[in-house]
Design a protein around this motif. Structure first.
Motif, PDB file in Angstrom:
ATOM      1  N   ASN A 117      35.811  33.964  36.361  1.00  0.00           N
ATOM      2  CA  ASN A 117      35.100  35.167  35.880  1.00  0.00           C
ATOM      3  C   ASN A 117      35.850  35.936  34.809  1.00  0.00           C
ATOM      4  O   ASN A 117      35.854  37.163  34.792  1.00  0.00           O
ATOM      5  CB  ASN A 117      34.829  36.128  37.046  1.00  0.00           C
ATOM      6  CG  ASN A 117      33.954  35.505  38.088  1.00  0.00           C
ATOM      7  OD1 ASN A 117      32.891  34.965  37.759  1.00  0.00           O
ATOM      8  ND2 ASN A 117      34.395  35.518  39.328  1.00  0.00           N
ATOM      9  N   CYS A 118      36.507  35.218  33.911  1.00  0.00           N
ATOM     10  CA  CYS A 118      37.292  35.884  32.868  1.00  0.00           C
ATOM     11  C   CYS A 118      36.457  36.143  31.620  1.00  0.00           C
ATOM     12  O   CYS A 118      35.421  35.516  31.399  1.00  0.00           O
ATOM     13  CB  CYS A 118      38.477  35.006  32.456  1.00  0.00           C
ATOM     14  SG  CYS A 118      39.748  34.872  33.700  1.00  0.00           S
ATOM     15  N   ILE A 157      47.946  30.725  35.128  1.00  0.00           N
ATOM     16  CA  ILE A 157      47.022  31.762  35.600  1.00  0.00           C
ATOM     17  C   ILE A 157      47.867  32.904  36.148  1.00  0.00           C
ATOM     18  O   ILE A 157      48.616  32.727  37.103  1.00  0.00           O
ATOM     19  CB  ILE A 157      46.091  31.203  36.684  1.00  0.00           C
ATOM     20  CG1 ILE A 157      45.315  30.006  36.134  1.00  0.00           C
ATOM     21  CG2 ILE A 157      45.135  32.286  37.189  1.00  0.00           C
ATOM     22  CD1 ILE A 157      44.567  29.226  37.188  1.00  0.00           C
ATOM     23  N   VAL A 158      47.772  34.059  35.499  1.00  0.00           N
ATOM     24  CA  VAL A 158      48.595  35.198  35.889  1.00  0.00           C
ATOM     25  C   VAL A 158      47.722  36.199  36.630  1.00  0.00           C
ATOM     26  O   VAL A 158      46.731  36.690  36.084  1.00  0.00           O
ATOM     27  CB  VAL A 158      49.219  35.871  34.638  1.00  0.00           C
ATOM     28  CG1 VAL A 158      50.164  36.996  35.058  1.00  0.00           C
ATOM     29  CG2 VAL A 158      49.946  34.847  33.781  1.00  0.00           C
ATOM     30  N   ALA A 216      41.789  33.242  27.960  1.00  0.00           N
ATOM     31  CA  ALA A 216      40.937  34.011  28.880  1.00  0.00           C
ATOM     32  C   ALA A 216      41.705  35.183  29.466  1.00  0.00           C
ATOM     33  O   ALA A 216      42.901  35.081  29.739  1.00  0.00           O
ATOM     34  CB  ALA A 216      40.434  33.101  29.996  1.00  0.00           C
ATOM     35  N   VAL A 217      41.008  36.313  29.663  1.00  0.00           N
ATOM     36  CA  VAL A 217      41.644  37.519  30.231  1.00  0.00           C
ATOM     37  C   VAL A 217      40.680  38.205  31.209  1.00  0.00           C
ATOM     38  O   VAL A 217      39.468  37.942  31.193  1.00  0.00           O
ATOM     39  CB  VAL A 217      42.029  38.537  29.116  1.00  0.00           C
ATOM     40  CG1 VAL A 217      43.153  38.004  28.255  1.00  0.00           C
ATOM     41  CG2 VAL A 217      40.826  38.904  28.257  1.00  0.00           C
ATOM     42  N   ASP A 230      38.941  40.942  46.447  1.00  0.00           N
ATOM     43  CA  ASP A 230      38.971  40.482  45.057  1.00  0.00           C
ATOM     44  C   ASP A 230      40.388  40.560  44.510  1.00  0.00           C
ATOM     45  O   ASP A 230      41.029  41.610  44.595  1.00  0.00           O
ATOM     46  CB  ASP A 230      38.054  41.353  44.193  1.00  0.00           C
ATOM     47  CG  ASP A 230      36.605  40.925  44.319  1.00  0.00           C
ATOM     48  OD1 ASP A 230      36.371  39.833  44.879  1.00  0.00           O
ATOM     49  OD2 ASP A 230      35.719  41.674  43.875  1.00  0.00           O
ATOM     50  N   ILE A 231      40.869  39.463  43.956  1.00  0.00           N
ATOM     51  CA  ILE A 231      42.174  39.448  43.305  1.00  0.00           C
ATOM     52  C   ILE A 231      41.913  39.425  41.795  1.00  0.00           C
ATOM     53  O   ILE A 231      41.188  38.561  41.299  1.00  0.00           O
ATOM     54  CB  ILE A 231      42.989  38.197  43.712  1.00  0.00           C
ATOM     55  CG1 ILE A 231      43.052  38.065  45.244  1.00  0.00           C
ATOM     56  CG2 ILE A 231      44.375  38.224  43.083  1.00  0.00           C
ATOM     57  CD1 ILE A 231      43.661  39.237  45.968  1.00  0.00           C
ATOM     58  N   ARG A 232      42.487  40.383  41.087  1.00  0.00           N
ATOM     59  CA  ARG A 232      42.244  40.436  39.639  1.00  0.00           C
ATOM     60  C   ARG A 232      43.143  39.435  38.896  1.00  0.00           C
ATOM     61  O   ARG A 232      44.317  39.285  39.223  1.00  0.00           O
ATOM     62  CB  ARG A 232      42.528  41.850  39.103  1.00  0.00           C
ATOM     63  CG  ARG A 232      41.504  42.897  39.531  1.00  0.00           C
ATOM     64  CD  ARG A 232      41.995  44.283  39.176  1.00  0.00           C
ATOM     65  NE  ARG A 232      43.281  44.544  39.824  1.00  0.00           N
ATOM     66  CZ  ARG A 232      44.193  45.397  39.361  1.00  0.00           C
ATOM     67  NH1 ARG A 232      43.970  46.066  38.240  1.00  0.00           N
ATOM     68  NH2 ARG A 232      45.336  45.574  39.999  1.00  0.00           N
ATOM     69  N   ILE A 233      42.554  38.792  37.909  1.00  0.00           N
ATOM     70  CA  ILE A 233      43.320  37.862  37.064  1.00  0.00           C
ATOM     71  C   ILE A 233      43.644  38.596  35.765  1.00  0.00           C
ATOM     72  O   ILE A 233      42.750  39.130  35.108  1.00  0.00           O
ATOM     73  CB  ILE A 233      42.484  36.602  36.728  1.00  0.00           C
ATOM     74  CG1 ILE A 233      42.058  35.868  38.010  1.00  0.00           C
ATOM     75  CG2 ILE A 233      43.250  35.668  35.799  1.00  0.00           C
ATOM     76  CD1 ILE A 233      43.178  35.295  38.812  1.00  0.00           C
ATOM     77  N   LYS A 234      44.919  38.644  35.411  1.00  0.00           N
ATOM     78  CA  LYS A 234      45.322  39.312  34.169  1.00  0.00           C
ATOM     79  C   LYS A 234      44.965  38.422  32.978  1.00  0.00           C
ATOM     80  O   LYS A 234      44.316  38.846  32.037  1.00  0.00           O
ATOM     81  CB  LYS A 234      46.819  39.576  34.208  1.00  0.00           C
ATOM     82  CG  LYS A 234      47.352  40.324  33.032  1.00  0.00           C
ATOM     83  CD  LYS A 234      48.798  40.769  33.309  1.00  0.00           C
ATOM     84  CE  LYS A 234      49.412  41.413  32.096  1.00  0.00           C
ATOM     85  NZ  LYS A 234      50.261  40.479  31.341  1.00  0.00           N
ATOM     86  N   GLN A 235      45.404  37.177  33.020  1.00  0.00           N
ATOM     87  CA  GLN A 235      45.098  36.280  31.903  1.00  0.00           C
ATOM     88  C   GLN A 235      45.311  34.815  32.285  1.00  0.00           C
ATOM     89  O   GLN A 235      45.987  34.501  33.260  1.00  0.00           O
ATOM     90  CB  GLN A 235      45.975  36.598  30.692  1.00  0.00           C
ATOM     91  CG  GLN A 235      47.455  36.263  30.895  1.00  0.00           C
ATOM     92  CD  GLN A 235      48.243  36.472  29.614  1.00  0.00           C
ATOM     93  OE1 GLN A 235      48.223  37.550  29.046  1.00  0.00           O
ATOM     94  NE2 GLN A 235      48.947  35.442  29.166  1.00  0.00           N
TER      95      GLN A 235
END
Lengths: 359, 478
Positions: free
Chosen positions: B67-68, B153-154, B100-101, B115-120
């Motif tokens: 979902n970036c 994936i950060v 992707a971010v 929900d875990i947020r993905i930085k980039q």
């Protein structure tokens, strides 16, 4: 068979390529540069290698690790213009050199130093000979991702004409410039002085970009895989440090230090990023001049020969504008003409006036 | 005081491409040392990077699965540091404009959904491998892995326990396997993880001093490392056993301890800058839509559909949706034969058995689902017996065959001529007087002997139930 020389920045399978550095003394490349393939296919015989200063960034070859200097040869030489030295050599020796538009001659198989500006060009006795060899070199190569499409590359030799030349006022008076101006005018070409303006800053921007890229590109020479390795070392750090300390000359070390500094996280925005922005401003300044003129005339160097006290980072003032913008530049009759992108053929044609070809 | 753990992960995943990121060398795992190398990926002068477009495809796919936001202009940058396994002494990665971010990954634990947020997500090249030879006391470099494409994936520091970390990693693995971005095999190093961990008093909104454990490559080691490191941090805060500093630590799974590697002061400056040899990559609408169109249904959506629409059991649907290859095969087999339950049974018993024997994982399944569907149809139409169908299935793993044609060639077609079958049965029954007498005197086993003989004579081309009834009928009739 026509003979051709290659400078020692161009990798060849049959001959060693040292890039003028002790680091690559005797280095044998497992492959040929793209330009070598093209020349061989066109029937040229590679007559040998012409020495270069260490990584071709010096004034005119004085930093070659064996002290070998360029001597004017009977045949044309294909030379990588990294930091302007082929242009300075041409200007001081009455030769013609073209640094073509960036991205029309493949850099595949050349020792990378300042990738965003360096170009493979041709040195010869006449503009027409330069054009003949250049026509063999231009064309797309998918192994170099910065190149233009094939048709665009080849259009650089197409029919264009230089009718109006801007004489860039950089505060230098020279007999060569005066002579060139009168020769051009005598041949019906209009010449007018224009102020250098922001183009004066090209040198500062270029020195930053060139050193940053050099620092990064020569970092692969670490004594591990090939090239020079120090005899004495006790651990990995010493292997790196001793090999590089012993193999690199002073000018290259200076450029590495300077390049590391401008890329460091503290200085990146104020130095490297700023230089990239200045690069764009210079491109725009040239675009502005080219609305009215077809080419810009300026000196290629400040004097007819150098001494130990001369500094390449200062002397770059004359060559940096074309290096930093990627515009084509021809040195002939001791002066330099910088043209619009893809006007390489036209620049060489007008340069023939300065070398009095066909007269 | 009660403490909470704050964890952020950097997960490196090797992408499932045929070739490396900037040259055409094989990106396959293994091989003899330095078999998959060329002048480009071992850093020889004169080579320039040429971007493998498939890498960008997979980078975008990963971004979309998590979902970036996809950056429509993405660039490659150089990161400088010296190490013998890094041939150019710089790594080409993405620093200024990653592909992707700003994504999210939903995980499920005993405490529910989160929900875990993905930085980039950025694309980069892998480094090589050092091999130390104790015998000669030398270190050798293997460049096979150099320039194999990775995505990193950060996550944001949104994870707070080992359980959540495990759930997050398993979710990533499931999504990326489903989208065929990577096989995510930790044991082969195609999924590795850096754990950033800090501890703070519960309820505090200030982050504590963070330490990073690099290159963790097994889920159980990650669990142990998080437990150890959390305890170490709390001990330091409560009892002042040591002063916590921001540093990189190495986890030693055998000793069950972490050790300091380097701290902030001695950390190098990576001197990032844009790679002048790689032009910015522009992702136009057409390219974006093409990748969007290839995205698979999420595994849990598939599972719900298999149960709700196709009537599979929860158990079967769970097993199938663990592997994209199984799902693909199942769906095309179902489309061909129209029988979901049958298709699931064949896949989860017979097909998995064969894979097991071949020591292959379900993701390595290459069986054509349509062909499997045709085979299932032959069985349910009563044209081929089940035992013979299994032989055909085995052959389908060896060569490309059409089940119906192959069944015909091998004489596996069930005869529709019941008269002829009955004649065969009658012949065998009459000849085997002893078995008939035994059966009539109540020995059920005797029937099996006759059944075996009949099946053999009929080359298995008969439905077992029908045959059994026919034998009984014939015996009773004489």
């Amino acid at each position: 068979m026509k003979k051709i020389l290659l400078d020692d920045m161009i990798l060849t399978k049959e001959l060693p390529t040292s890039a003028g550095s002790k680091m690559l003394d005797g280095y044998m490349s497992p492959f040929n540069a793209a330009v070598v393939e093209r020349l061989t296919e066109a029937g040229y015989e590679i007559a040998g290698k012409a020495p270069v200063g260490e990584f071709a960034i010096d004034l005119s070859g004085e930093t070659n690790f064996e002290g070998k200097t360029v001597s004017s040869e009977d045949c044309a030489t294909v030379m990588l213009d990294v930091n302007g030295s082929p242009r300075r050599i041409a200007a001081q020796n009455g030769l013609v050199y073209i640094k073509p538009t960036y991205g029309i001659v493949s850099r595949f198989g050349t020792v990378a130093v300042a990738c965003s500006g360096e170009c493979v060009g041709v040195m010869a006795k006449s503009a027409s000979e330069c054009k003949e060899v250049l026509s063999v070199l231009v064309g797309n190569d998918e192994r170099d991702g910065t190149m233009h499409a094939d048709g665009v590359c080849k259009s650089a030799l197409g029919i264009k004409k230089v009718k109006k030349v801007a004489l860039l006022d950089m505060g230098v008076k020279s007999a060569e410039l005066d002579l060139a101006r009168s020769e051009l005018e005598a041949n019906g070409i209009e010449v007018a002085s224009v102020d250098a303006g922001v183009i004066e800053s090209a040198n500062a921007a270029w020195n930053i970009l060139m050193c940053a890229e050099l620092c990064n590109n020569v970092s692969r020479f670490d004594g591990i895989k090939y090239g020079y390795r120090a005899k004495n070392y006790k651990n990995l750090d010493e292997l790196y440090t001793n090999s590089r300390t012993e193999a690199f000359g002073e000018l290259v070390k200076t450029a590495i230090l300077y390049g590391s500094d401008v890329l460091s996280s503290n200085n990146y925005m104020s130095k490297y990023d700023k230089a990239m922005r200045v690069r764009r401003v210079i491109v725009e300044a040239f675009t502005e001049i080219f609305k009215e003129y077809d080419a810009v005339m300026l000196p290629a160097c400040s004097k007819t020969s150098y001494t130990a006290s001369d500094d390449v980072f200062v002397e770059n003032k004359y060559t940096a504008p074309a290096s930093v913008t990627g515009l084509p530049a021809v040195v002939a009759g001791g002066v330099q003409l910088v043209g619009k992108a893809f006007s390489d053929g036209a620049l060489l044609d007008v340069s023939a006036i300065l070398t009095k070809e066909g007269k | 005081m009660r403490y909470e753990t704050v964890i952020g992960l950097e997960v490196h995943i090797e992408m499932a491409t045929q070739s490396k990121i900037f040259c055409s060398c094989s990106a396959k795992f293994g091989g003899e040392q330095n078999d998959h190398v060329c002048p480009a990926c071992c850093g020889m002068p004169g080579m320039l990077p040429v971007v493998n477009k498939k890498v960008v495809d997979l980078g975008m796919t990963a971004g979309m699965m998590l979902n970036c936001h996809i950056n429509r202009v993405t660039t490659f940058d150089k990161k400088s540091y010296y190490y013998p396994d890094l041939p150019c002494s710089y790594q080409t990665t993405q620093w200024f404009s990653p592909v992707a971010v700003n994504g999210t990954v939903t995980i499920e634990t005993s405490k529910g959904k989160k929900d875990i947020r993905i930085k980039q997500i950025h694309m980069e090249e892998d480094a090589g491998k050092l091999v130390h030879d104790e015998w000669t006391n030398t270190t050798l470099v293997d460049f096979n892995r150099t320039s194999v494409p990775l995505i990193e994936i950060v996550s944001q520091p949104d994870l707070s326990s080992a359980e959540e970390v495990v759930a997050y990693l398993e979710r990533l693995r499931s999504l990326l396997r489903f989208a065929k971005v990577s096989e995510c095999r930790m044991e082969q190093g195609s999924m590795r993880c850096d754990v950033n961990l800090s501890v703070r008093p519960e309820g505090s909104d200030k982050l504590g001093v963070r330490t990073e454990m690099k290159n963790m490559n097994s889920i159980s080691a990650i669990e142990r490392a998080i437990a150890y490191e959390t305890a170490r941090h709390i001990d330091a805060l409560e009892n002042g056993t040591e002063e916590l500093v921001q540093e990189t630590r190495r986890w030693d799974d055998i000793k069950g301890k972490s050790f300091a590697m380097r701290n902030k002061e001695t950390a190098g400056d990576y001197r990032y800058f844009p790679d002048p040899n790689v032009m910015p990559i522009v992702i136009d609408d057409e390219w974006f839509a093409k990748i969007k169109g290839t995205l698979p249904e999420f595994p849990e959506v598939k599972k719900a559909r298999y149960i709700g629409e196709l009537g599979l059991s929860d158990y079967d649907a769970t097993l199938l949706t663990e592997s994209r290859a199984l799902c693909d095969c199942f769906e095309s087999a179902y489309a061909e034969c129209g029988q979901a339950k049958e298709a699931a049974n064949w896949l989860l018993s017979d097909v998995l058995n064969i894979l097991n024997k071949k020591q292959m994982t379900p993701d390595q399944l290459t069986l054509d689902g349509k062909t499997l569907g045709k085979l299932i149809k032959l069985v349910t139409d009563g044209k081929v017996s089940r035992p013979n169908a299994k032989k055909i299935l085995a052959e389908m793993f060896e060569s490309e065959i059409d089940p119906a044609k192959y069944a015909e060639e091998q004489g596996y077609i069930v005869s529709s001529d019941t008269g002829a079958i009955e004649a065969t049965v009658r012949e065998i029954v009459i000849a085997d007087e002893r078995s008939v007498t035994d059966y009539k005197s109540g020995k059920e086993k005797a029937l099996m002997a006759i059944f075996g003989k009949c099946m053999k004579a009929l080359k298995g081309n008969c439905d077992p139930q029908t045959l059994r009834q026919m034998i009984i009928d014939v015996i009773n009739s004489i």
